[in-house]
Design an enzyme around this catalytic site. Sequence first.
Site, short mmCIF file in Angstrom:
data_model
loop_
_atom_site.label_atom_id
_atom_site.label_comp_id
_atom_site.label_asym_id
_atom_site.label_seq_id
_atom_site.Cartn_x
_atom_site.Cartn_y
_atom_site.Cartn_z
N HIS A 166 3.32 -6.20 -4.24
CA HIS A 166 4.26 -5.59 -3.31
C HIS A 166 5.28 -6.62 -2.81
O HIS A 166 6.49 -6.42 -2.92
CB HIS A 166 3.46 -5.00 -2.15
CG HIS A 166 4.30 -4.33 -1.12
ND1 HIS A 166 4.43 -2.97 -1.06
CD2 HIS A 166 5.05 -4.83 -0.12
CE1 HIS A 166 5.24 -2.67 -0.06
NE2 HIS A 166 5.63 -3.78 0.53
N GLU A 167 4.80 -7.71 -2.28
CA GLU A 167 5.71 -8.72 -1.74
C GLU A 167 6.59 -9.30 -2.84
O GLU A 167 7.75 -9.63 -2.63
CB GLU A 167 4.95 -9.84 -1.03
CG GLU A 167 4.09 -9.39 0.16
CD GLU A 167 4.86 -8.56 1.19
OE1 GLU A 167 6.09 -8.73 1.31
OE2 GLU A 167 4.23 -7.71 1.85
N HIS A 180 9.65 -7.22 -3.35
CA HIS A 180 10.72 -7.56 -2.40
C HIS A 180 11.41 -8.85 -2.82
O HIS A 180 12.63 -8.95 -2.82
CB HIS A 180 10.13 -7.78 -1.00
CG HIS A 180 9.68 -6.54 -0.31
ND1 HIS A 180 10.51 -5.46 -0.10
CD2 HIS A 180 8.49 -6.23 0.25
CE1 HIS A 180 9.83 -4.53 0.56
NE2 HIS A 180 8.60 -4.97 0.79
N GLU A 234 11.81 -0.40 0.75
CA GLU A 234 10.50 -0.38 0.12
C GLU A 234 10.52 0.03 -1.35
O GLU A 234 9.48 0.08 -1.98
CB GLU A 234 9.54 0.50 0.91
CG GLU A 234 9.20 -0.08 2.27
CD GLU A 234 8.72 -1.52 2.19
OE1 GLU A 234 7.97 -1.86 1.25
OE2 GLU A 234 9.13 -2.33 3.04
ZN LIG Z 1 7.12 -3.88 1.89
#
Ligand SMILES: [Zn+2]
Length: 671
Positions: free
Chosen positions: A575-576, A579, A605
């Site tokens: 997830h990170e 980003h 997101e």
């Molecule tokens: Zn996030």
Amino acid sequence: MAQTRKVYPVGAVLLIINLLMASRIPLSRSILLLQRTNNHFPHSHFTPKRFPKSYPCPLWSSSFSSCLQTLHQSSTTTATTPPYISICYSSISKDPVTDEANPLLQDFEFPPYDVVEASHVRPGIRAILRNLESDLEEFERTVEPSWPKLVEPLEKLVDQLTVVWGMINHLKAVKDSPELRAAIEEVQPEKVKFQLRLGQSKPIYNAFKAIQDSPQWSSLSDAQKRIVESQIKEAVLNGVALDDDKREQFNKIEQELERLSQKFGENVLDATKKFEKLIIDKKDIEGLPATSLGLAAQTAVSKGHTDATVENGPWIITLDAPSFMSVMQHARNRGLREEIYRAYVTRASSGDLNNTAIIDEILKLRLEKAKLLGYNNYAEVSMATKMATVEKAEELLEKLRKASWDAAVQDMEDLKIFSKNQGAMEANDLTHWDTSFWSERLRESKYDINEEELRPFFSLPKVMDGLFNLAKTIFGIDIELADGLAPVWNNDVKFYCIKDSLGSPIAYFYFDPYSRPSEKRGGAWMDEVVSRSRVLSPNGTAPRLPIAHMVCNQTPPVGKKPSLMTFREVETVFHEFGHALQHMLTKQDEGLVAGIRGIEWDAVELPSQFMENWCYHRETLMGIAKHYETGETLPEEVYSKLLAARTFRAGSFSLRQATSFPLSWHHSNST
Ligand SMILES: [Zn+2]
Ligand SMILES: *[C@@H]1O[C@H](CO)[C@@H](O)[C@H](O)[C@H]1NC(C)=O
Ligand SMILES: *[C@@H]1O[C@H](CO)[C@@H](O)[C@H](O)[C@H]1NC(C)=O
């Protein structure tokens, strides 16, 4: 750059926790959400809507996650020597005696995280601000409505402060100390004052308006139009149009909000740090898996119980996520679960660290600010820079609530029946400290998956290899460990270089994986260190390359074993990284909107969710899931079970999402 944080107030946190406990999974995730404080980079001229700092991880699993951002500030870099990223701030006039030795004022290629100390903060920030004051006056005298006379100088003007402030705030988040806090606290009002002065500059605002109204508008690129539009919007939200007396009041509010949100976060960290539960009797920790016991014994050793062992203790439980969660999910001792749960949800709500009054004050000030700007409430101010509206957001939440309600009620029913069949005394009154525990047991029984047994298949080095292979397949990039190239703040931090298919560097990132409760904020997030920028080119031709950092709080290595991760922790890293990729793979050369800068919060997101979904992709998962000792691949049937368990208690999760969102806190006209 003035940054206000959205905080998740105690009441809301309790609510979230309650719902959370009544739900299946990612306790881990939820905690990340809870701990996060959201700053947003409000309206500054330079970072028109700076990106939220962290994109902490989603509350729940992939398909539902939407993480609220914790942001913070970004940082930037200066440089002396030029591999790829140097910028020279040497035009700054230095006090020859003291400033020469201040690493915050040196040119650097990568931030000198290893040598910056609290004592550098006051003189460093003050020297930068002094120069900026005069630069800004000069800029306001010479500004013209053209790209070279407006946007380029503006981007240059704010870069050093953005980078350096980001750097010291990053250190505060990952390597907190009372001295650093005090130093930041002291100079913060001066920094905010400058930001407000810049954000409310009429000459700059008027120049942006003039560009928008001139014939050159149609010749601007989309990115350039985006910059102009957001600068105008941000200036208005920064109070550029207010009368003098109202502006003064507005500025006071901004200063106070900044101070309060810093304090809020510090209280949460301190309260988390303060709690520890020493366990001596083995029967009190029955049910805890070996990994958690190892961690608890390791914590005990670090706190002076030097002969603590995994088998015989003593053990210390803390409120840090890996420790707290393992108790909620696995401790058979109901009394222990209750005690730890209560300690967790009441963090920072009593004594010196009581955040209650701070929350009330923040809500009150935000409402005042909204009214000054001509809005009805703070939710409207917040939505002014998002794609959604208050109405649309509420509509969506209601839709989610409706769709998930029955399923969530059924989930709870299932849990009651299951625990009753297992002979649980508490079956008829399952409460907050029971739901995670029984959800885990139900999951094990239904899918025959035991999170703990999966851990050996998810060791950090193999997970990272798999993630990087995936990035190569999808984006054609190579990611290489570049330890030693850049200074780091802790020996566990890794530094990487990303190269394109021709082998040229295009970005860099730091990764700080493990939980360090004594000095590091909880949760997981990413942020920029510097953004890609043509104007800040180190050598006048090639753009400055982006740098990011990713911070997680996963299970640290215990003994000689590598960090063995839960599946949730694997998802968090993916997830990170999503980003971070958005920031690092940008091809945008306009620094003010490159990478994660300037993206609406309600769109941030997307890349993180996109990456997270790969955790369920067969080839990807099988590529990373290799036993850390034997190299054996995750058995095929376990993969099938993971897949099947993906929607376990999904109704409860969605419901939690729909009902815990604290929008209404900001959506009433009075507090
Ligand atoms: Zn996030
Ligand atoms: C925390 O502060 C609030 C507001 O000041 C107060 O009402 C409350 O009693 C305090 N809580 C505790 C446990 O002291
Ligand atoms: C600037 O740096 C880039 C990347 O290192 C390099 O390709 C380019 O040739 C350099 N340009 C000059 C003028 O030195």
